[in-house]
Design a protein around this motif. Structure first.
Motif, PDB file in Angstrom:
ATOM      1  N   LEU A  99       1.101 103.966 -35.015  1.00 25.62           N
ATOM      2  CA  LEU A  99       2.511 104.292 -34.825  1.00 25.62           C
ATOM      3  C   LEU A  99       2.932 105.575 -35.552  1.00 25.62           C
ATOM      4  O   LEU A  99       3.611 106.425 -34.950  1.00 25.62           O
ATOM      5  CB  LEU A  99       3.384 103.109 -35.249  1.00 25.62           C
ATOM      6  N   PRO A 100       2.537 105.756 -36.833  1.00 26.18           N
ATOM      7  CA  PRO A 100       2.922 107.016 -37.481  1.00 26.18           C
ATOM      8  C   PRO A 100       2.279 108.251 -36.840  1.00 26.18           C
ATOM      9  O   PRO A 100       2.900 109.318 -36.799  1.00 26.18           O
ATOM     10  CB  PRO A 100       2.429 106.831 -38.929  1.00 26.18           C
ATOM     11  N   LEU A 101       1.041 108.102 -36.338  1.00 24.94           N
ATOM     12  CA  LEU A 101       0.349 109.261 -35.771  1.00 24.94           C
ATOM     13  C   LEU A 101       0.866 109.630 -34.386  1.00 24.94           C
ATOM     14  O   LEU A 101       0.712 110.782 -33.959  1.00 24.94           O
ATOM     15  CB  LEU A 101      -1.158 108.976 -35.694  1.00 24.94           C
ATOM     16  N   MET A 102       1.460 108.690 -33.699  1.00 22.67           N
ATOM     17  CA  MET A 102       1.930 108.981 -32.341  1.00 22.67           C
ATOM     18  C   MET A 102       3.404 109.406 -32.312  1.00 22.67           C
ATOM     19  O   MET A 102       4.060 109.325 -31.272  1.00 22.67           O
ATOM     20  CB  MET A 102       1.707 107.782 -31.428  1.00 22.67           C
ATOM     21  N   SER A 103       3.912 109.861 -33.444  1.00 23.74           N
ATOM     22  CA  SER A 103       5.309 110.293 -33.490  1.00 23.74           C
ATOM     23  C   SER A 103       5.622 111.409 -32.485  1.00 23.74           C
ATOM     24  O   SER A 103       6.712 111.402 -31.889  1.00 23.74           O
ATOM     25  CB  SER A 103       5.689 110.726 -34.906  1.00 23.74           C
ATOM     26  N   PRO A 104       4.725 112.405 -32.236  1.00 21.31           N
ATOM     27  CA  PRO A 104       5.053 113.403 -31.203  1.00 21.31           C
ATOM     28  C   PRO A 104       5.268 112.790 -29.827  1.00 21.31           C
ATOM     29  O   PRO A 104       6.174 113.186 -29.098  1.00 21.31           O
ATOM     30  CB  PRO A 104       3.835 114.333 -31.225  1.00 21.31           C
ATOM     31  N   ALA A 105       4.427 111.815 -29.463  1.00 28.18           N
ATOM     32  CA  ALA A 105       4.585 111.160 -28.162  1.00 28.18           C
ATOM     33  C   ALA A 105       5.865 110.337 -28.118  1.00 28.18           C
ATOM     34  O   ALA A 105       6.552 110.289 -27.090  1.00 28.18           O
ATOM     35  CB  ALA A 105       3.378 110.269 -27.869  1.00 28.18           C
ATOM     36  N   LEU A 106       6.215 109.693 -29.237  1.00 31.63           N
ATOM     37  CA  LEU A 106       7.444 108.909 -29.285  1.00 31.63           C
ATOM     38  C   LEU A 106       8.672 109.805 -29.153  1.00 31.63           C
ATOM     39  O   LEU A 106       9.630 109.470 -28.447  1.00 31.63           O
ATOM     40  CB  LEU A 106       7.508 108.112 -30.593  1.00 31.63           C
ATOM     41  N   ILE A 107       8.642 110.939 -29.839  1.00 31.94           N
ATOM     42  CA  ILE A 107       9.778 111.854 -29.765  1.00 31.94           C
ATOM     43  C   ILE A 107       9.896 112.440 -28.359  1.00 31.94           C
ATOM     44  O   ILE A 107      11.001 112.559 -27.808  1.00 31.94           O
ATOM     45  CB  ILE A 107       9.639 112.964 -30.816  1.00 31.94           C
ATOM     46  N   THR A 108       8.765 112.805 -27.765  1.00 29.52           N
ATOM     47  CA  THR A 108       8.786 113.330 -26.398  1.00 29.52           C
ATOM     48  C   THR A 108       9.343 112.283 -25.427  1.00 29.52           C
ATOM     49  O   THR A 108      10.202 112.585 -24.591  1.00 29.52           O
ATOM     50  CB  THR A 108       7.370 113.735 -25.962  1.00 29.52           C
ATOM     51  N   GLY A 109       8.847 111.057 -25.538  1.00 30.36           N
ATOM     52  CA  GLY A 109       9.352 109.984 -24.694  1.00 30.36           C
ATOM     53  C   GLY A 109      10.826 109.715 -24.944  1.00 30.36           C
ATOM     54  O   GLY A 109      11.582 109.431 -24.016  1.00 30.36           O
ATOM     55  N   GLY A 110      11.238 109.825 -26.219  1.00 31.44           N
ATOM     56  CA  GLY A 110      12.635 109.607 -26.552  1.00 31.44           C
ATOM     57  C   GLY A 110      13.543 110.645 -25.920  1.00 31.44           C
ATOM     58  O   GLY A 110      14.642 110.325 -25.442  1.00 31.44           O
ATOM     59  N   ILE A 111      13.097 111.898 -25.892  1.00 33.31           N
ATOM     60  CA  ILE A 111      13.896 112.964 -25.281  1.00 33.31           C
ATOM     61  C   ILE A 111      14.082 112.699 -23.792  1.00 33.31           C
ATOM     62  O   ILE A 111      15.196 112.758 -23.266  1.00 33.31           O
ATOM     63  CB  ILE A 111      13.235 114.331 -25.514  1.00 33.31           C
ATOM     64  N   PHE A 112      12.976 112.406 -23.107  1.00 39.66           N
ATOM     65  CA  PHE A 112      13.051 112.157 -21.666  1.00 39.66           C
ATOM     66  C   PHE A 112      13.874 110.899 -21.364  1.00 39.66           C
ATOM     67  O   PHE A 112      14.691 110.893 -20.443  1.00 39.66           O
ATOM     68  CB  PHE A 112      11.656 112.019 -21.069  1.00 39.66           C
ATOM     69  N   SER A 113      13.648 109.843 -22.146  1.00 39.88           N
ATOM     70  CA  SER A 113      14.357 108.592 -21.894  1.00 39.88           C
ATOM     71  C   SER A 113      15.858 108.760 -22.125  1.00 39.88           C
ATOM     72  O   SER A 113      16.677 108.307 -21.313  1.00 39.88           O
ATOM     73  CB  SER A 113      13.808 107.484 -22.803  1.00 39.88           C
ATOM     74  N   PHE A 114      16.234 109.407 -23.211  1.00 37.12           N
ATOM     75  CA  PHE A 114      17.653 109.617 -23.493  1.00 37.12           C
ATOM     76  C   PHE A 114      18.303 110.455 -22.395  1.00 37.12           C
ATOM     77  O   PHE A 114      19.403 110.147 -21.938  1.00 37.12           O
ATOM     78  CB  PHE A 114      17.814 110.313 -24.846  1.00 37.12           C
ATOM     79  N   MET A 115      17.594 111.483 -21.964  1.00 39.89           N
ATOM     80  CA  MET A 115      18.132 112.353 -20.927  1.00 39.89           C
ATOM     81  C   MET A 115      18.314 111.587 -19.611  1.00 39.89           C
ATOM     82  O   MET A 115      19.355 111.725 -18.941  1.00 39.89           O
ATOM     83  CB  MET A 115      17.198 113.547 -20.731  1.00 39.89           C
ATOM     84  N   TRP A 116      17.326 110.764 -19.247  1.00 45.58           N
ATOM     85  CA  TRP A 116      17.420 109.999 -17.994  1.00 45.58           C
ATOM     86  C   TRP A 116      18.501 108.930 -18.081  1.00 45.58           C
ATOM     87  O   TRP A 116      19.225 108.700 -17.112  1.00 45.58           O
ATOM     88  CB  TRP A 116      16.081 109.370 -17.660  1.00 45.58           C
TER      89      TRP A 116
END
Length: 281
Positions: free
Chosen positions: A192-209
């Motif tokens: 979980l700590p290492l995948m923070s870039p993927a989480l942030i990227t997913g968060g940006i797309f999800s929030f936008m959608w």
């Protein structure tokens, strides 16, 4: 050779700037039109700079309609987008970890089904989903816009995180197992700590959608007090009468501010998350 390289870079930057201007022009036109009088917006569409700057558009637009101000609509959009994004990231991360690291029967079949679900047009699911949510008594509430995302219904985010987790060396998992970590401990302390870039990227797309989602709100929300900004902007225009387009453009300008802020703050994580580079040296 040096002159050719300089000329090539110059042409490249000119083309990129030209494409950027073409892409940003509609937004700039909308922003400038929000300061024009409604009666002059379309008659002077070719003039970006308003002859008379009008700030009343923002005040009039903020009043909203049906006795509900746009502050309520923005609050509803923020609630739906934030809670839906949290549910998407939490559920997608768990499912992605199971696909990337765990071994179980039917794993390949389930992964193929997940990929197939990404190819289904959303229009196919509208009727069965509506009937299902209606039987659950969710129509007219925020539940259809929030609850499903806590069950990893969007394969895009799962696929994004699976690729990222697979880029993380399995040696870290083995070392954690030696230290006594279970699958849950490895996921919570290592992955979980290492995948923070993927989480942030997913968060940006999800929030936008979630923020821009118009069709779901149109289907399930029937009370003006619960309208998100996307639906309120559409209903703000009355096709049967004259519409205050100055106020519409003013509220449209305000509605894109959260997306712009989130993108500017977290843009450095986008490349790492999409490239799924995993652990870097």
């Amino acid at each position: 050779m040096r002159k050719k390289a300089i000329a090539g870079k110059t042409i490249y930057h000119i083309l990129v700037m030209g494409i950027g201007i073409i892409m940003l022009y509609p937004l700039f036109w909308m922003f400038m039109s929000s300061f024009k009088e409604t009666s002059t917006i379309f008659t002077t569409a070719g003039n970006l700079i308003p002859k008379k700057v009008v700030f009343e558009n923002y005040a009039n637009g903020w009043k909203g309609f049906a006795g509900v101000s746009f502050s309520t609509f923005f609050k509803n959009s923020l609630f739906i987008a934030v809670v839906g994004t949290i549910g998407t990231l939490a559920s997608s991360a768990c499912v992605a970890y199971a696909f990337a690291r765990c071994k179980f029967r039917g794993k390949k079949i389930l992964f193929a089904a997940m990929l197939a679900s990404m190819m289904l047009p959303g229009q196919i699911l509208m009727v069965p989903q509506y009937l299902w949510y209606q039987k659950l008594g969710w129509v007219g509430s925020f539940a259809p816009l929030i609850v499903p995302f806590f069950f990893a219904i969007q394969g895009f985010f799962i696929y994004l995180m699976v690729n990222f987790i697979e880029g993380i060396p399995t040696e870290l998992d083995e070392a954690a197992k030696i230290d006594g970590c279970s699958y849950y401990g490895i996921f919570g302390r290592i992955i979980l700590p290492l995948m923070s870039p993927a989480l942030i990227t997913g968060g940006i797309f999800s929030f936008m959608w979630r923020w821009d989602d118009f069709m779901s709100a149109l289907l399930y929300i029937n009370d003006a007090v619960k309208y998100p900004a996307s639906l309120a902007l559409k209903l703000f225009c009355d096709p049967g009468a004259s519409s205050d387009y100055g106020a519409v453009f003013a509220m449209s300008t305000l509605s894109i501010i959260p997306i712009v802020i989130i993108f500017l703050v977290f843009q450095k994580y986008l490349v790492d998350g999409i490239a799924t580079s995993g652990l870097k040296g």
